[in-house]
Design an enzyme around this catalytic site. Structure first.
Site, PDB file in Angstrom:
ATOM      1  N   ARG A 106      25.205  27.077  51.210  1.00  0.00           N
ATOM      2  CA  ARG A 106      25.932  27.416  52.432  1.00  0.00           C
ATOM      3  C   ARG A 106      27.385  26.975  52.367  1.00  0.00           C
ATOM      4  O   ARG A 106      27.759  26.102  51.582  1.00  0.00           O
ATOM      5  CB  ARG A 106      25.235  26.758  53.637  1.00  0.00           C
ATOM      6  CG  ARG A 106      23.832  27.300  53.844  1.00  0.00           C
ATOM      7  CD  ARG A 106      23.148  26.694  55.047  1.00  0.00           C
ATOM      8  NE  ARG A 106      22.719  25.335  54.818  1.00  0.00           N
ATOM      9  CZ  ARG A 106      21.684  24.767  55.443  1.00  0.00           C
ATOM     10  NH1 ARG A 106      20.997  25.453  56.333  1.00  0.00           N
ATOM     11  NH2 ARG A 106      21.352  23.520  55.201  1.00  0.00           N
ATOM     12  N   ASP A 164      25.573  21.748  58.082  1.00  0.00           N
ATOM     13  CA  ASP A 164      25.509  20.900  59.279  1.00  0.00           C
ATOM     14  C   ASP A 164      26.876  20.301  59.616  1.00  0.00           C
ATOM     15  O   ASP A 164      27.023  19.075  59.775  1.00  0.00           O
ATOM     16  CB  ASP A 164      24.491  19.777  59.099  1.00  0.00           C
ATOM     17  CG  ASP A 164      23.109  20.280  58.736  1.00  0.00           C
ATOM     18  OD1 ASP A 164      22.815  21.439  59.035  1.00  0.00           O
ATOM     19  OD2 ASP A 164      22.329  19.514  58.151  1.00  0.00           O
ATOM     20  N   GLU A 194      16.468  23.733  66.322  1.00  0.00           N
ATOM     21  CA  GLU A 194      17.041  22.499  65.781  1.00  0.00           C
ATOM     22  C   GLU A 194      18.541  22.473  66.026  1.00  0.00           C
ATOM     23  O   GLU A 194      19.102  23.374  66.649  1.00  0.00           O
ATOM     24  CB  GLU A 194      16.737  22.372  64.288  1.00  0.00           C
ATOM     25  CG  GLU A 194      17.360  23.453  63.423  1.00  0.00           C
ATOM     26  CD  GLU A 194      16.978  23.337  61.950  1.00  0.00           C
ATOM     27  OE1 GLU A 194      16.047  22.571  61.634  1.00  0.00           O
ATOM     28  OE2 GLU A 194      17.600  24.032  61.121  1.00  0.00           O
ATOM     29  N   HIS A 216      23.920  25.837  63.150  1.00  0.00           N
ATOM     30  CA  HIS A 216      24.241  24.415  63.223  1.00  0.00           C
ATOM     31  C   HIS A 216      25.736  24.199  63.452  1.00  0.00           C
ATOM     32  O   HIS A 216      26.485  23.833  62.539  1.00  0.00           O
ATOM     33  CB  HIS A 216      23.790  23.672  61.973  1.00  0.00           C
ATOM     34  CG  HIS A 216      23.554  22.212  62.258  1.00  0.00           C
ATOM     35  ND1 HIS A 216      22.329  21.604  62.112  1.00  0.00           N
ATOM     36  CD2 HIS A 216      24.385  21.249  62.723  1.00  0.00           C
ATOM     37  CE1 HIS A 216      22.421  20.332  62.456  1.00  0.00           C
ATOM     38  NE2 HIS A 216      23.676  20.094  62.835  1.00  0.00           N
TER      39      HIS A 216
END
Length: 509
Positions: A330, A65, A240, A302
């Site tokens: 990630r 993120d 999202e 994201h």
């Protein structure tokens, strides 16, 4: 399917780059280029730092993120370790995760925001810094959006501490994550991902008006739900991570789709052009993903967006799975993107390990060759970009040909001032063009009448040691010698950026 190219002396080039120096290229016997000329050319050019994805981190941990801004001469990354929020500051984008973390918020226990702090975003609004984040009380079903308030120094978000300010709730108070504020036509808005009801059936994108940086006003409006197959990989189906990208009167929302734990996590785009942001009917969603898995990059999603220090280049910063099937393990990636009018175009993820010049710090980095006439000579074949027989026929396919210093091999580079060049044949007066503005790798390159289309705009990337890549603005694909073919007359194409010499060119006065 990958193509096999001649590796040439790329490993030597990479060793030189890693050493941080730039030497004139040695003269090759039989070429028309003198060593003195190349030395003069190299001395006149600035070499960007070369890096490769994924971005290195001080702890080699998993990062996700990413939220990055550039302000006051520095890049800032706002992140979370799940229980605390932190900020790093860096002079360079590629080193941002190597810097010390300044922890700005550790929540007290027993609060609705004590656990599972996700996806913080750092914004300067109405004279103060604010951090927007999702959190819960230890129960995911209770996730909501919250905001911290910081200092007033517009050029330094680390000047002053952060304190809890408020919970952000629409009239219909439901599960909410990944919130992002923005302004449009004098009105403040907030977008986020949430549940329609009280159970985890699917995640939709919602928007609401704001009355100030820490208060939602009125009801939420759904503007997107998973509609297409590329949005529905994994259960539950997910939309999202919405992030605004505004150009003129056009509002683009870039969001993540499909399960973040899957290889098929990707980015989609919503676009509103009529100003009525509170109506779902105003938002257009293309039927294909805006940015999705490619090669060794899995689950790209994201994203946040930032410009280079010289305010010329646009960069996307996103996370991807560390490996095939690694899910939430990630890493953070970054690369340039372009615009087609008011619509952003991201292309494809540049694979891990491919050399990329860092964000430009001045015009000599983003536009590294002066306006003038040059030959464009392949590293892998020592042949030049050539107009067959110097013909003035529009639509003629461009080839490589033995370096003969003919007018058919001379090209006028004219800077457009925005990091791109128009490249015009001296022989024909026609522009180097990505035929039809195709986004496809392998598409032919032609000469065509100057029409101002971005298919005729080219980014010149200084790769060091006197070599460059030439990237089409419309497709974000590179000028390439197919299969490193040594045959004079081989027609040239655009191809995915890679580490092979078939995409490296000398630009010779």
């Amino acid at each position: 399917m990958k193509r096999i190219y001649l590796l040439g002396c790329w490993s030597i080039v990479m060793l030189v780059l890693a050493a941080g120096c730039r030497k004139p290229q040695a003269e090759t016997p039989g070429t028309a280029t003198s060593g003195a000329l190349l030395s003069k050319q190299n001395a006149a050019l600035s070499a960007s730092v070369i890096f490769t994805n994924a971005l290195p981190s001080a702890d080699n941990g998993s990062y996700y993120d990413p939220w990055v801004i550039y302000i006051g001469g520095s890049y800032y990354y706002c992140g979370s370790d799940g229980g605390r929020l932190w900020i790093t500051r860096s002079a360079t984008l590629q080193d941002i995760l190597l810097q010390p973390k300044t922890y700005i918020f550790t929540p007290p226990g027993g609060m609705p925001y004590s656990s599972n702090l996700w996806a913080p975003e750092l914004h300067y609004r109405s004279g103060r810094w604010y951090v927007y984040f999702a959190a819960d009380d230890g129960n995911n079903a209770n996730h909501r959006m919250f905001v911290l308030e910081g200092g007033a120094n517009a050029n330094n978000p680390l000047d002053g501490g952060y304190t809890y300010k408020a919970r952000l709730s629409a009239t219909t108070d439901r599960w909410a994550i990944d919130g992002s504020p923005f302004d449009y036509n004098g009105q403040q808005y907030f977008i986020w991902s949430g549940w329609e009801g009280t159970t985890n059936v699917s995640q939709y994108i919602y928007i609401a008006r704001m009355s100030n940086p820490y208060t939602l006003s009125g009801e939420r409006v759904e503007i997107s739900r998973p509609d297409y197959a590329w949005e529905k990989v994994g259960t539950p189906a997910v939309n999202e991570g919405p992030t605004p990208l505004i150009s003129g009167n056009t509002v683009n929302i870039i969001y993540s789709a499909s399960g973040s734990w899957t290889n098929d996590y990707c980015l989609g785009r919503l676009t509103c052009t009529n100003g009525n942001l509170m109506s779902k009917a105003s938002w257009n969603k293309p039927s294909t993903a805006a940015f999705s898995r490619f090669g060794n990059v899995y689950g790209p999603g994201h994203a946040s967006f930032v410009k280079s220090p010289d305010n010329i280049q646009w960069w996307i910063v996103y996370h991807s799975a560390n490996a095939d099937g690694s899910g939430w393990d990630r890493r953070v990636m970054t690369q340039q993107f372009s615009w087609d009018g008011n619509i952003p175009y991201f292309g494809y993820p540049i694979e891990k390990g491919i050399p990329i010049p860092a964000p430009s710090i001045g015009p000599s980095y983003s536009m590294p060759v002066a306006n003038g006439v040059y030959r464009i000579k392949s590293k892998v074949t020592s042949q030049c970009v050539d107009v067959p027989s110097g013909s003035a026929t529009a639509g003629l396919q461009i080839q490589q040909w033995t370096d003969n210093n003919a007018t058919a091999q001379k090209w006028n580079f004219s800077s457009l001032g925005n990091g791109y060049y128009k490249i015009t044949s001296v022989a024909s007066g026609l522009c180097l063009d990505n035929a039809g503005g195709s986004l496809n790798a392998g598409n032919i390159l032609i000469q065509w009448t100057d029409n101002g289309n971005i298919a005729q705009h080219w980014r010149v990337q200084d790769m060091g040691n006197g070599y460059f890549k030439i990237i089409n603005r419309r497709s974000l694909l590179a000028l390439n010698v197919p299969y490193s073919n040594q045959t004079p007359g081989t027609k040239l194409e655009q191809w995915y950026e890679n580490q092979y010499d078939a995409e490296l060119w000398q630009i010779i006065p």
